[in-house]
Design an enzyme around this catalytic site. Structure first.
Site, mmCIF file in Angstrom:
data_model
loop_
_atom_site.group_PDB
_atom_site.id
_atom_site.type_symbol
_atom_site.label_atom_id
_atom_site.label_comp_id
_atom_site.label_asym_id
_atom_site.label_seq_id
_atom_site.Cartn_x
_atom_site.Cartn_y
_atom_site.Cartn_z
ATOM 1 N N ASP A 78 4.430 2.224 -6.429
ATOM 2 C CA ASP A 78 4.091 3.528 -5.850
ATOM 3 C C ASP A 78 4.780 3.764 -4.510
ATOM 4 O O ASP A 78 5.108 2.819 -3.782
ATOM 5 C CB ASP A 78 2.577 3.601 -5.584
ATOM 6 C CG ASP A 78 1.785 3.837 -6.849
ATOM 7 O OD1 ASP A 78 2.330 3.660 -7.952
ATOM 8 O OD2 ASP A 78 0.597 4.192 -6.731
ATOM 9 N N ASP A 79 4.905 5.039 -4.179
ATOM 10 C CA ASP A 79 5.248 5.522 -2.825
ATOM 11 C C ASP A 79 6.708 5.365 -2.417
ATOM 12 O O ASP A 79 7.057 5.654 -1.285
ATOM 13 C CB ASP A 79 4.376 4.860 -1.735
ATOM 14 C CG ASP A 79 2.896 5.148 -1.928
ATOM 15 O OD1 ASP A 79 2.568 6.059 -2.708
ATOM 16 O OD2 ASP A 79 2.076 4.460 -1.293
ATOM 17 N N HIS A 119 3.419 -1.603 -4.407
ATOM 18 C CA HIS A 119 3.982 -0.516 -3.588
ATOM 19 C C HIS A 119 5.376 -0.925 -3.095
ATOM 20 O O HIS A 119 5.514 -1.974 -2.470
ATOM 21 C CB HIS A 119 3.076 -0.216 -2.389
ATOM 22 C CG HIS A 119 1.749 0.345 -2.785
ATOM 23 N ND1 HIS A 119 0.730 -0.447 -3.278
ATOM 24 C CD2 HIS A 119 1.295 1.621 -2.805
ATOM 25 C CE1 HIS A 119 -0.300 0.328 -3.575
ATOM 26 N NE2 HIS A 119 0.006 1.580 -3.301
ATOM 27 N N HIS A 125 4.489 11.077 -8.219
ATOM 28 C CA HIS A 125 3.333 10.636 -7.422
ATOM 29 C C HIS A 125 3.059 11.666 -6.321
ATOM 30 O O HIS A 125 2.556 11.313 -5.257
ATOM 31 C CB HIS A 125 3.644 9.252 -6.836
ATOM 32 C CG HIS A 125 2.509 8.589 -6.115
ATOM 33 N ND1 HIS A 125 1.234 8.507 -6.608
ATOM 34 C CD2 HIS A 125 2.472 7.939 -4.895
ATOM 35 C CE1 HIS A 125 0.463 7.847 -5.742
ATOM 36 N NE2 HIS A 125 1.182 7.504 -4.702
ATOM 37 N N HIS A 176 2.244 13.020 -0.698
ATOM 38 C CA HIS A 176 1.090 12.117 -0.656
ATOM 39 C C HIS A 176 -0.152 12.754 -0.031
ATOM 40 O O HIS A 176 -0.843 12.137 0.795
ATOM 41 C CB HIS A 176 1.457 10.820 0.084
ATOM 42 C CG HIS A 176 0.804 9.598 -0.506
ATOM 43 N ND1 HIS A 176 -0.393 9.105 -0.041
ATOM 44 C CD2 HIS A 176 1.177 8.776 -1.511
ATOM 45 C CE1 HIS A 176 -0.716 8.022 -0.731
ATOM 46 N NE2 HIS A 176 0.217 7.798 -1.641
HETATM 47 ZN ZN ZN Z 1 0.541 6.365 -3.073
#
Ligand code: ZN
Length: 243
Positions: A43-44, A187, A93, A97
């Site tokens: 993620d991210d 992540h 995603h 955020h």
């Molecule tokens: Zn995230």
């Protein structure tokens, strides 16, 4: 009698005209417990750490799913193209955020659509998975995703890398929790793009050979769920939704 029939006909036509907001999105937590396949997810990102992760995955013939932020995809387009070239899956995603339950529908749409447009430009094939920032969502948001024929993907094993653990602790979390059909969350970036993700990379040096030696096949989330790579298509096997 005639008036009653007329009213019923009008009501029916209104129902047909209304958008399909009631269609629920599938909520995915893991794949089939009958198959020795797992999905590693990141993620991210993307971030400067992503390329090293991609190289490690290649070394162990592992495919993964990257839930990227649109703002970082804009910053690192070549990394996204590299992931796609190596057969990894790149999914949405959000753009920046945000906590989805705390923003209105117009903001949801903008967050999803900006990232979709960016990934389209980068040559990512049709996507049908979404992971919400902070794993925050509500029923209204699920209905919205259902309307888009998107699936909301969470996870069944948390590496804990977001808590600042060292590589050994991250690897231990994964190897202790892994199971058939597991979706594992790591992540490779963070919303501000400022944190060090070296511990995640180093943990993968432990985790990947260990998972391989245990006989797990590491596939993308779409492969884990047997989802054909076409938006809105029906999966070939039943999915395992959160209770
Ligand atoms: Zn995230």
């Amino acid at each position: 009698m005639l008036a009653g029939t007329l009213i019923a006909a009008i009501l029916l036509s209104l129902l047909r005209l209304s958008p399909v907001w009631a269609e629920p999105a599938a909520l995915i937590v893991h794949g089939s417990p009958a198959e020795k396949r797992i999905a590693l997810t990141f993620d991210d990102g993307p971030s400067p750490y992503t390329q090293e992760i991609c190289s490690l995955l290649c070394r162990y013939q592992a495919k993964a799913t990257f839930f990227v932020l649109g703002c970082h995809a804009l910053q690192y387009p070549r990394i996204i193209r590299g992931l796609l070239k190596h057969g990894h899956e790149v999914e949405n995603h959000s753009f920046s955020h945000k906590r989805f339950p705390q923003v209105d529908k117009a903001a949801w749409q903008q967050e999803l659509e900006r990232t979709e447009a960016e990934l389209d430009c980068l040559g990512s094939p049709d996507r049908n998975l979404f992971r919400p920032p902070y794993s925050n969502y509500n029923q209204r948001f699920l209905n919205y995703l259902g309307h888009l024929h998107e699936r909301l993907v969470l996870w069944s094993v948390d590496s804990g890398d977001w808590r600042g653990l060292d590589d050994v602790a991250i690897a231990a979390n994964v190897l202790k929790g892994v199971h058939n059909g597991a979706i594992i969350i790591f992540h490779d970036g963070d919303e501000l793009g400022r944190r060090d993700h070296k511990n995640t990379v180093d943990a993968l040096r432990i985790v990947l050979p260990a998972l391989k030696s245990r006989g797990y096949e590491m596939v993308t989330v779409s492969e884990l769920l047997h989802i054909p790579n076409t938006k809105g298509s029906v999966p070939s096997e039943p999915e395992h939704a959160h209770p």
